[in-house]
Design a protein around this motif. Sequence first.
Motif, PDB file in Angstrom:
ATOM      1  N   ASN A 200       0.838  -1.208   0.000  1.00  0.00           N
ATOM      2  CA  ASN A 200       0.000   0.000   0.000  1.00  0.00           C
ATOM      3  C   ASN A 200       0.866   1.249   0.000  1.00  0.00           C
ATOM      4  O   ASN A 200       0.497   2.279  -0.559  1.00  0.00           O
ATOM      5  CB  ASN A 200      -0.880   0.046   1.256  1.00  0.00           C
ATOM      6  CG  ASN A 200      -2.060  -0.904   1.173  1.00  0.00           C
ATOM      7  OD1 ASN A 200      -2.447  -1.316   0.084  1.00  0.00           O
ATOM      8  ND2 ASN A 200      -2.616  -1.265   2.320  1.00  0.00           N
ATOM      9  N   TYR A 201       2.002   1.153   0.680  1.00  0.00           N
ATOM     10  CA  TYR A 201       2.873   2.330   0.815  1.00  0.00           C
ATOM     11  C   TYR A 201       3.668   2.521  -0.471  1.00  0.00           C
ATOM     12  O   TYR A 201       3.824   3.651  -0.941  1.00  0.00           O
ATOM     13  CB  TYR A 201       3.739   2.187   2.079  1.00  0.00           C
ATOM     14  CG  TYR A 201       2.827   2.138   3.299  1.00  0.00           C
ATOM     15  CD1 TYR A 201       2.521   3.304   3.994  1.00  0.00           C
ATOM     16  CD2 TYR A 201       2.176   0.968   3.686  1.00  0.00           C
ATOM     17  CE1 TYR A 201       1.619   3.287   5.056  1.00  0.00           C
ATOM     18  CE2 TYR A 201       1.269   0.938   4.734  1.00  0.00           C
ATOM     19  CZ  TYR A 201       0.994   2.095   5.416  1.00  0.00           C
ATOM     20  OH  TYR A 201       0.088   2.093   6.444  1.00  0.00           O
ATOM     21  N   ALA A 202       4.110   1.410  -1.063  1.00  0.00           N
ATOM     22  CA  ALA A 202       4.819   1.511  -2.348  1.00  0.00           C
ATOM     23  C   ALA A 202       3.908   2.160  -3.387  1.00  0.00           C
ATOM     24  O   ALA A 202       4.331   3.039  -4.149  1.00  0.00           O
ATOM     25  CB  ALA A 202       5.259   0.119  -2.808  1.00  0.00           C
ATOM     26  N   GLU A 231     -11.053   9.419   1.858  1.00  0.00           N
ATOM     27  CA  GLU A 231     -10.609   8.179   2.491  1.00  0.00           C
ATOM     28  C   GLU A 231      -9.624   8.514   3.616  1.00  0.00           C
ATOM     29  O   GLU A 231     -10.006   8.640   4.755  1.00  0.00           O
ATOM     30  CB  GLU A 231      -9.987   7.253   1.453  1.00  0.00           C
ATOM     31  CG  GLU A 231     -11.002   6.807   0.408  1.00  0.00           C
ATOM     32  CD  GLU A 231     -11.318   5.329   0.451  1.00  0.00           C
ATOM     33  OE1 GLU A 231     -12.489   4.976   0.607  1.00  0.00           O
ATOM     34  OE2 GLU A 231     -10.391   4.516   0.290  1.00  0.00           O
ATOM     35  N   GLU A 232      -8.364   8.717   3.293  1.00  0.00           N
ATOM     36  CA  GLU A 232      -7.379   9.019   4.336  1.00  0.00           C
ATOM     37  C   GLU A 232      -6.154   9.648   3.691  1.00  0.00           C
ATOM     38  O   GLU A 232      -6.090   9.808   2.475  1.00  0.00           O
ATOM     39  CB  GLU A 232      -6.997   7.746   5.088  1.00  0.00           C
ATOM     40  CG  GLU A 232      -6.334   6.714   4.202  1.00  0.00           C
ATOM     41  CD  GLU A 232      -6.057   5.408   4.924  1.00  0.00           C
ATOM     42  OE1 GLU A 232      -5.664   5.444   6.093  1.00  0.00           O
ATOM     43  OE2 GLU A 232      -6.230   4.347   4.297  1.00  0.00           O
ATOM     44  N   VAL A 233      -5.177   9.962   4.537  1.00  0.00           N
ATOM     45  CA  VAL A 233      -3.935  10.571   4.068  1.00  0.00           C
ATOM     46  C   VAL A 233      -2.856   9.498   4.140  1.00  0.00           C
ATOM     47  O   VAL A 233      -3.041   8.477   4.804  1.00  0.00           O
ATOM     48  CB  VAL A 233      -3.632  11.806   4.950  1.00  0.00           C
ATOM     49  CG1 VAL A 233      -2.236  12.317   4.747  1.00  0.00           C
ATOM     50  CG2 VAL A 233      -4.630  12.908   4.642  1.00  0.00           C
ATOM     51  N   ILE A 259      -5.709   3.247  15.032  1.00  0.00           N
ATOM     52  CA  ILE A 259      -5.894   3.143  16.484  1.00  0.00           C
ATOM     53  C   ILE A 259      -5.980   4.552  17.077  1.00  0.00           C
ATOM     54  O   ILE A 259      -6.737   4.803  18.007  1.00  0.00           O
ATOM     55  CB  ILE A 259      -4.755   2.284  17.076  1.00  0.00           C
ATOM     56  CG1 ILE A 259      -4.940   0.845  16.550  1.00  0.00           C
ATOM     57  CG2 ILE A 259      -4.757   2.319  18.608  1.00  0.00           C
ATOM     58  CD1 ILE A 259      -3.705   0.010  16.518  1.00  0.00           C
ATOM     59  N   THR A 260      -5.263   5.478  16.481  1.00  0.00           N
ATOM     60  CA  THR A 260      -5.379   6.875  16.932  1.00  0.00           C
ATOM     61  C   THR A 260      -6.771   7.407  16.559  1.00  0.00           C
ATOM     62  O   THR A 260      -7.395   8.126  17.347  1.00  0.00           O
ATOM     63  CB  THR A 260      -4.289   7.743  16.276  1.00  0.00           C
ATOM     64  OG1 THR A 260      -3.071   7.002  16.239  1.00  0.00           O
ATOM     65  CG2 THR A 260      -4.073   9.029  17.041  1.00  0.00           C
ATOM     66  N   ARG A 261      -7.256   7.053  15.367  1.00  0.00           N
ATOM     67  CA  ARG A 261      -8.610   7.452  14.939  1.00  0.00           C
ATOM     68  C   ARG A 261      -9.639   7.012  15.972  1.00  0.00           C
ATOM     69  O   ARG A 261     -10.465   7.789  16.421  1.00  0.00           O
ATOM     70  CB  ARG A 261      -8.901   6.803  13.572  1.00  0.00           C
ATOM     71  CG  ARG A 261     -10.312   6.954  13.064  1.00  0.00           C
ATOM     72  CD  ARG A 261     -10.519   6.082  11.824  1.00  0.00           C
ATOM     73  NE  ARG A 261     -11.872   6.179  11.308  1.00  0.00           N
ATOM     74  CZ  ARG A 261     -12.913   5.519  11.815  1.00  0.00           C
ATOM     75  NH1 ARG A 261     -12.747   4.704  12.833  1.00  0.00           N
ATOM     76  NH2 ARG A 261     -14.111   5.681  11.292  1.00  0.00           N
ATOM     77  N   GLY A 301      -2.594   9.671  13.603  1.00  0.00           N
ATOM     78  CA  GLY A 301      -1.793   8.475  13.355  1.00  0.00           C
ATOM     79  C   GLY A 301      -0.757   8.321  14.458  1.00  0.00           C
ATOM     80  O   GLY A 301      -0.437   9.290  15.154  1.00  0.00           O
ATOM     81  N   THR A 302      -0.234   7.110  14.587  1.00  0.00           N
ATOM     82  CA  THR A 302       0.751   6.871  15.640  1.00  0.00           C
ATOM     83  C   THR A 302       1.972   7.752  15.444  1.00  0.00           C
ATOM     84  O   THR A 302       2.398   8.458  16.353  1.00  0.00           O
ATOM     85  CB  THR A 302       1.165   5.388  15.620  1.00  0.00           C
ATOM     86  OG1 THR A 302       0.003   4.631  15.897  1.00  0.00           O
ATOM     87  CG2 THR A 302       2.246   5.094  16.643  1.00  0.00           C
ATOM     88  N   ALA A 303       2.536   7.715  14.230  1.00  0.00           N
ATOM     89  CA  ALA A 303       3.731   8.508  13.975  1.00  0.00           C
ATOM     90  C   ALA A 303       3.374   9.990  13.959  1.00  0.00           C
ATOM     91  O   ALA A 303       4.064  10.817  14.558  1.00  0.00           O
ATOM     92  CB  ALA A 303       4.365   8.092  12.657  1.00  0.00           C
TER      93      ALA A 303
END
Length: 356
Positions: A200-202, A231-233, A259-261, A301-303
């Motif tokens: 997904n990241y690639a 959708e999301e970032v 999980i942050t969401r 997000g976590t990061a």
Amino acid sequence: MQDIRFVPATSFKKKPEDPAKMGFGKLFTDYMFVMDYETGKGWHDARIEPYQNFQMDPATAVLHYGQAIFEGLKAYRRDDGGIQLFRPQANFARMNRSAERMAIPKFDEEVALKGLLKLVEIEKDWVPAGKGTSLYIRPTIIATDPFLGVHASHTYRFFIIVSPSGAYYTSGLAPVNIYVEDNYVRAVRGGVGFAKAAGNYAASLRAAEIAAEKGYTQVLWLDGVEQKYVEEVGAMNMMFVIDGKVVTPMLNGSILPGITRDSILTLSRHLGYEAEERRLSIEEVFAAARAGKLDEAFGTGTAAVVSPVGKLCWKGECVGISGGKIGPITRKLYDTLTGMQYGDLPDEFGWIVRID
Ligand code: PLP
Ligand code: COI
């Protein structure tokens, strides 16, 4: 439950002297957690061993067909010197959901948690002190069969590496500019969008590169079917404050269930804000902005933690948000979430796992 072996290191790295210069995800500690899988044997040989290179046959499955998943969570240092994790069970539960989708055998979440706690305990001196810093934790599973046939691997490696880190965005809490992508898509119905699959990241990198050339920090993805709904970032879920209400896209199979969401939705309601999970079109977001009703926007997000959005651009139209500053609801949610993560606020939801 299987025991976790310990293999002592013979040399140790120098720890960072200035936490302000650590950056994100660049430094790694002396140890890692590892376990292996083989058909017929299951997950076995859980161990903590010195951080080192893996040896891989050039035919190793993950290098060709991308059968790989990962997670991201953090260990935080409290003011009293103790260390704690935030909702680690939720990460391992999500990792097993990703595993199922990617035809990777599920693992025992209790063994993974025990291994993680032991690793962080051993590496506790690497957990930086100071708000905004943490020990970033990266559990990963890769397919390891040296075989070029396209089918699920029979062998896998699960590993956890940990990285003392500062803020993900170099801008810290300063609002980021976001480009709404109307050409490429990240995920489609029935695909792997909900999984934390490496591919997904690639798939997201080219759009991110183009957006970066135009001066944007991140890409906001629209749905892969109509390119109509938010959708999301790249590395965050999105939240908007529209007419006083916190609104976020509902989980639909193509966005990552952050999980942050989930934590921010719980905290929003707890703090007395109305919070909605529903389909949200990009047209609605821009219409709200034009009508002066888009009060705030932020990613979670976590990061990235809670990252305010200062500007959104879609098909040549840009809207400024909160005067390019962090809005009051975003600030309150950031303070409450990080207050709990660093142990400055009570753990009212049973989210914290203390190491010491
Ligand atoms: N969406 C994507 C694509 C992500 O990579 C992340 C980061 O993990 C998130 C959302 C936020 O998820 P979480 O809050 O669990 O870190
Ligand atoms: C995280 O927030 O932990 C992520 O995994 C996002 C990113 C660094 C890939």
